[in-house]
Motif scaffolding. Sequence first.
Motif, PDB file in Angstrom:
ATOM      1  N   UNK A   1     -19.247  28.719  52.227  1.00  0.00           N
ATOM      2  CA  UNK A   1     -18.903  28.909  50.813  1.00  0.00           C
ATOM      3  C   UNK A   1     -17.678  29.804  50.691  1.00  0.00           C
ATOM      4  N   UNK A   2     -17.674  30.905  51.418  1.00  0.00           N
ATOM      5  CA  UNK A   2     -16.524  31.822  51.381  1.00  0.00           C
ATOM      6  C   UNK A   2     -15.264  31.099  51.844  1.00  0.00           C
ATOM      7  N   UNK A   3     -15.382  30.305  52.900  1.00  0.00           N
ATOM      8  CA  UNK A   3     -14.226  29.581  53.427  1.00  0.00           C
ATOM      9  C   UNK A   3     -13.656  28.601  52.401  1.00  0.00           C
ATOM     10  N   UNK A   4     -14.503  27.797  51.786  1.00  0.00           N
ATOM     11  CA  UNK A   4     -13.995  26.805  50.831  1.00  0.00           C
ATOM     12  C   UNK A   4     -13.412  27.490  49.598  1.00  0.00           C
ATOM     13  N   UNK A   5     -13.962  28.616  49.195  1.00  0.00           N
ATOM     14  CA  UNK A   5     -13.395  29.348  48.057  1.00  0.00           C
ATOM     15  C   UNK A   5     -12.025  29.930  48.405  1.00  0.00           C
ATOM     16  N   UNK A   6     -11.895  30.466  49.589  1.00  0.00           N
ATOM     17  CA  UNK A   6     -10.583  30.998  50.013  1.00  0.00           C
ATOM     18  C   UNK A   6      -9.529  29.900  50.022  1.00  0.00           C
ATOM     19  N   UNK A   7      -9.909  28.735  50.534  1.00  0.00           N
ATOM     20  CA  UNK A   7      -8.942  27.647  50.647  1.00  0.00           C
ATOM     21  C   UNK A   7      -8.668  26.962  49.307  1.00  0.00           C
ATOM     22  N   UNK A   8      -9.639  26.927  48.408  1.00  0.00           N
ATOM     23  CA  UNK A   8      -9.438  26.247  47.118  1.00  0.00           C
ATOM     24  C   UNK A   8      -8.774  27.154  46.081  1.00  0.00           C
ATOM     25  N   UNK A   9      -8.867  28.453  46.284  1.00  0.00           N
ATOM     26  CA  UNK A   9      -8.202  29.443  45.441  1.00  0.00           C
ATOM     27  C   UNK A   9      -8.446  29.240  43.937  1.00  0.00           C
ATOM     28  N   UNK A  10      -9.705  29.256  43.496  1.00  0.00           N
ATOM     29  CA  UNK A  10      -9.944  29.135  42.055  1.00  0.00           C
ATOM     30  C   UNK A  10      -9.392  30.347  41.319  1.00  0.00           C
ATOM     31  N   UNK A  11      -9.100  30.173  40.037  1.00  0.00           N
ATOM     32  CA  UNK A  11      -8.603  31.292  39.234  1.00  0.00           C
ATOM     33  C   UNK A  11      -9.668  32.387  39.172  1.00  0.00           C
ATOM     34  N   UNK A  12     -10.909  31.951  38.999  1.00  0.00           N
ATOM     35  CA  UNK A  12     -11.992  32.930  38.968  1.00  0.00           C
ATOM     36  C   UNK A  12     -13.264  32.306  39.514  1.00  0.00           C
ATOM     37  N   UNK A  13     -14.215  33.170  39.732  1.00  0.00           N
ATOM     38  CA  UNK A  13     -15.476  32.799  40.350  1.00  0.00           C
ATOM     39  C   UNK A  13     -16.607  33.330  39.486  1.00  0.00           C
ATOM     40  N   UNK A  14     -17.548  32.478  39.187  1.00  0.00           N
ATOM     41  CA  UNK A  14     -18.759  32.890  38.473  1.00  0.00           C
ATOM     42  C   UNK A  14     -19.900  32.849  39.487  1.00  0.00           C
ATOM     43  N   UNK A  15     -20.351  34.013  39.895  1.00  0.00           N
ATOM     44  CA  UNK A  15     -21.371  34.125  40.927  1.00  0.00           C
ATOM     45  C   UNK A  15     -22.724  34.375  40.285  1.00  0.00           C
ATOM     46  N   UNK A  16     -23.710  33.595  40.691  1.00  0.00           N
ATOM     47  CA  UNK A  16     -25.072  33.734  40.181  1.00  0.00           C
ATOM     48  C   UNK A  16     -26.045  33.887  41.328  1.00  0.00           C
ATOM     49  N   UNK A  17     -27.114  34.589  41.078  1.00  0.00           N
ATOM     50  CA  UNK A  17     -28.212  34.654  42.031  1.00  0.00           C
ATOM     51  C   UNK A  17     -29.158  33.514  41.690  1.00  0.00           C
ATOM     52  N   UNK A  18     -29.540  32.736  42.701  1.00  0.00           N
ATOM     53  CA  UNK A  18     -30.442  31.612  42.464  1.00  0.00           C
ATOM     54  C   UNK A  18     -31.726  32.085  41.799  1.00  0.00           C
TER      55      UNK A  18
END
Length: 167
Positions: free
Chosen positions: A118-135
């Motif tokens: 998940x961290x890898x794909x986020x680094x490579x996709x470079x979204x403007x922002x991230x909304x992180x939720x706990x399942x």
Amino acid sequence: AASMSYALAFAEALKHLNASREKPLRFGMNMALNRRLMREGSKLDHLLDSFRDANVRELSVGLESGSPRIRDEVFRRPRYSNEEFVTFCAKARERGIDIIAYVMLGLPQETPEDWHQTIDVLRRSRPKSLELSIFYPYPGTDLYRSIPENQLCTAGTSDGRLERRRA
């Protein structure tokens, strides 16, 4: 499933609305990705061009996990690769459309390797922002029904009242 023809007609309507305004409106919307759209580059390009022309400047997308295994086995999400997600984000960015990625952590059966993906794909996709939720398992969902068999939590602790208060 979402209709491509409806999405294109909607974008055209937004474009016409903005053409009639002295100051055009900026739009943001949620977008669900699917395998067919991700793998048919010309359709994706056409859709993103239509969104750009309609002044859509932000797309919120539920990646949820960078682990294809988690997306497939746990969420049963449409199958697309991390590379396709990265390409989608790049194509949107080229058109001036920002991506907001929704991601969950603490998913059933999630391993440290899944989280690293998940961290890898986020680094490579470079979204403007991230909304992180706990399942949190919502009553009525397959994941909620799997709590007893997978021993995910103590009986009675997942009744919906603790959402966003406790993992």
